[in-house]
Design an enzyme around this catalytic site. Sequence first.
Site, PDB file in Angstrom:
ATOM      1  N   HIS A 156      37.834  42.012  35.896  1.00  0.00           N
ATOM      2  CA  HIS A 156      37.826  40.564  36.144  1.00  0.00           C
ATOM      3  C   HIS A 156      39.105  39.884  35.674  1.00  0.00           C
ATOM      4  O   HIS A 156      39.383  38.756  36.063  1.00  0.00           O
ATOM      5  CB  HIS A 156      36.621  39.921  35.440  1.00  0.00           C
ATOM      6  CG  HIS A 156      35.323  40.285  36.089  1.00  0.00           C
ATOM      7  ND1 HIS A 156      34.628  39.424  36.902  1.00  0.00           N
ATOM      8  CD2 HIS A 156      34.610  41.435  36.071  1.00  0.00           C
ATOM      9  CE1 HIS A 156      33.539  40.021  37.350  1.00  0.00           C
ATOM     10  NE2 HIS A 156      33.501  41.240  36.859  1.00  0.00           N
ATOM     11  N   ASP A 365      45.525  34.112  34.558  1.00  0.00           N
ATOM     12  CA  ASP A 365      44.076  34.117  34.775  1.00  0.00           C
ATOM     13  C   ASP A 365      43.760  35.139  35.858  1.00  0.00           C
ATOM     14  O   ASP A 365      44.492  35.207  36.859  1.00  0.00           O
ATOM     15  CB  ASP A 365      43.638  32.719  35.251  1.00  0.00           C
ATOM     16  CG  ASP A 365      42.253  32.323  34.744  1.00  0.00           C
ATOM     17  OD1 ASP A 365      41.434  33.228  34.512  1.00  0.00           O
ATOM     18  OD2 ASP A 365      42.009  31.114  34.593  1.00  0.00           O
TER      19      ASP A 365
HETATM   20  P1  ADQ Z   1      36.596  32.834  32.662  1.00  0.00           P
HETATM   21  O1  ADQ Z   1      37.834  33.065  31.875  1.00  0.00           O
HETATM   22  O2  ADQ Z   1      35.414  32.403  31.897  1.00  0.00           O
HETATM   23  O3  ADQ Z   1      36.213  34.095  33.548  1.00  0.00           O
HETATM   24  P2  ADQ Z   1      36.539  31.091  35.127  1.00  0.00           P
HETATM   25  O4  ADQ Z   1      36.783  31.965  36.280  1.00  0.00           O
HETATM   26  O5  ADQ Z   1      37.179  29.755  35.253  1.00  0.00           O
HETATM   27  O6  ADQ Z   1      37.045  31.689  33.742  1.00  0.00           O
HETATM   28  O7  ADQ Z   1      34.986  30.923  34.983  1.00  0.00           O
HETATM   29  C1  ADQ Z   1      34.445  29.969  34.098  1.00  0.00           C
HETATM   30  C2  ADQ Z   1      33.035  29.608  34.549  1.00  0.00           C
HETATM   31  O8  ADQ Z   1      32.436  28.852  33.497  1.00  0.00           O
HETATM   32  C3  ADQ Z   1      33.028  28.747  35.798  1.00  0.00           C
HETATM   33  O9  ADQ Z   1      31.999  29.169  36.649  1.00  0.00           O
HETATM   34  C4  ADQ Z   1      32.739  27.343  35.269  1.00  0.00           C
HETATM   35  O10 ADQ Z   1      31.940  26.545  36.120  1.00  0.00           O
HETATM   36  C5  ADQ Z   1      31.992  27.609  34.008  1.00  0.00           C
HETATM   37  N1  ADQ Z   1      32.308  26.531  33.084  1.00  0.00           N
HETATM   38  C6  ADQ Z   1      33.514  26.160  32.686  1.00  0.00           C
HETATM   39  N2  ADQ Z   1      33.432  25.104  31.871  1.00  0.00           N
HETATM   40  C7  ADQ Z   1      32.135  24.803  31.754  1.00  0.00           C
HETATM   41  C8  ADQ Z   1      31.387  23.831  31.021  1.00  0.00           C
HETATM   42  N3  ADQ Z   1      31.955  22.956  30.221  1.00  0.00           N
HETATM   43  N4  ADQ Z   1      30.067  23.858  31.129  1.00  0.00           N
HETATM   44  C9  ADQ Z   1      29.474  24.756  31.904  1.00  0.00           C
HETATM   45  N5  ADQ Z   1      30.106  25.688  32.595  1.00  0.00           N
HETATM   46  C10 ADQ Z   1      31.419  25.715  32.527  1.00  0.00           C
HETATM   47  C11 ADQ Z   1      36.720  35.424  33.706  1.00  0.00           C
HETATM   48  C12 ADQ Z   1      38.214  35.548  34.061  1.00  0.00           C
HETATM   49  C13 ADQ Z   1      38.516  34.720  35.301  1.00  0.00           C
HETATM   50  C14 ADQ Z   1      37.619  35.169  36.436  1.00  0.00           C
HETATM   51  C15 ADQ Z   1      36.167  35.205  36.009  1.00  0.00           C
HETATM   52  C16 ADQ Z   1      35.286  35.861  37.060  1.00  0.00           C
HETATM   53  O11 ADQ Z   1      39.033  35.123  32.982  1.00  0.00           O
HETATM   54  O12 ADQ Z   1      39.876  34.840  35.666  1.00  0.00           O
HETATM   55  O13 ADQ Z   1      37.741  34.252  37.510  1.00  0.00           O
HETATM   56  O14 ADQ Z   1      35.998  35.961  34.811  1.00  0.00           O
HETATM   57  O15 ADQ Z   1      35.793  37.081  37.425  1.00  0.00           O
END
Ligand code: ADQ
Length: 456
Positions: A156, A365
């Site tokens: 990921h 990311d």
């Molecule tokens: P993350 O680093 O956690 O994931 P991201 O892909 O942005 O980053 O996913 C975050 C998730 O958490 C999103 O679905 C978002 O809606 C949720 N989220 C964020 N802030 C929130 C809040 N305040 N309250 C509730 N929910 C919230 C890791 C990798 C990424 C990759 C994903 C999936 O770092 O690059 O995209 O896995 O593979």
Amino acid sequence: MTRRIVVVANRLPVSWDGKGWVTSPGGLVRALEPVLRRANGSWVGWSGNTGEPPEPFEHDGISQRPVSLSEEELESFYYGFCNSALWPLYHDAVVSPQFHRHHWRPYRRVNERYARVAAETLHQGDIAWIQDYQLQLVPGMLRTIRSDVTIGFYLHIPFPPIELFSRLPWREEVIAGMLGSDVLAFQTSASVQNFARAARKFGRAESVGRRELEWNGRVIKLQRAPIAIDTDQFERLARSEAVQERAAELRRELGDVEHVILGVDRLDYTKGIDLRLKSFAGLLDQSREHPRRFAYVQVAVPSRESVPAYQDLRSEIEQLVGHINGTYGEAGWAPVSYLYRSLAIEELVAYYVTADVMLVTPLRDGMNLVAKEYVACRRGNPGVLVLSEFAGAAEQLRSAVIVNPYDVDGVTEAMRRATEMNYGEARIRMQRLRRTVQREDVFKWASDCLAELEAF
Ligand code: ADQ
């Protein structure tokens, strides 16, 4: 017939809230859950509590197979090796990776345990689908016990360039672990290429075709499969009356400013929150004669709070917010609203609906699902996505305003451009982005990944 799928991931998709099991938030869970429910699958992972693991159980149509982790392993395996060595190393070493032999040994031991529980859960011909950097040794370990199953691995986070990966003292073992897979999938083409290079150098694998390696007499398929979201779910929520009302209310609460700007991230040093705040300060500085034009909301989800680098980052961000509000705020009004908490999905979507400009400016990311979620929520009223060139999402979302997040003035400039963009241009850009997010949703991602695995 669809083959049974066993997902092996660091965490189960559920956690215990004191009364019952509840589905956990987060990118990975949100992506895989719907897929598994469809495929009658099982999930192997840690329950979130140290001590005796619970017996296997079922939740929401998915059979759950808990793996145990001790308090000591949580420190050394999870916070230590995974999040103080691998996480920074794979994200461009934006903070210095900490390599410790007393973290590596538990990493290996815990990977063995996941492999063993997976082996007990799998039936002949099943697909084992191993997730992410916490479990890179599992494919190789599982293959030595169960050569009768198909093994897939999905990373990921980015796979780093060889110049960085070479620093890892256990690089040969990690490569050999991953090469235990039949299919190795990554978020971007860059990660595929980085891995192929590292596998040739540190695993003596040979490239035998476009995106194929030969190793120990087997052919291993490399795949680019950018992860995505349940686009329909976000669209539906964004249209709902409750969310629309809440969005209007948020706008009022933010002082009915001309432009609402939003950032939503896990509180992580890879997300570029601090630099982004500095860029916003630049925007305020340029428009001192028009106060109250912009409101910036930064939602930060608490994360890895026991790792020192995360504690430092949290206080740095809080200081920056205080500084900006002290400098540019007025009595009863602050330009930055900072929320350090997780939000319910309806509330999160209300923020996406409210925001005229969305800032997604990570330093590195794997993908970034927030960027895709914002786009999914923007029906009718376009809004502008400002996106880092270092997010995996930038390979797909090319009609965003693309920025170099390290360039503080450049990001200020992009914010200004986003707030001044004419409606026609914003609409065309958003339509293009929406087409991508609608066409390439999480179900397409899963079926692309599974199609490769089922072909084995
Ligand atoms: P993350 O680093 O956690 O994931 P991201 O892909 O942005 O980053 O996913 C975050 C998730 O958490 C999103 O679905 C978002 O809606 C949720 N989220 C964020 N802030 C929130 C809040 N305040 N309250 C509730 N929910 C919230 C890791 C990798 C990424 C990759 C994903 C999936 O770092 O690059 O995209 O896995 O593979």
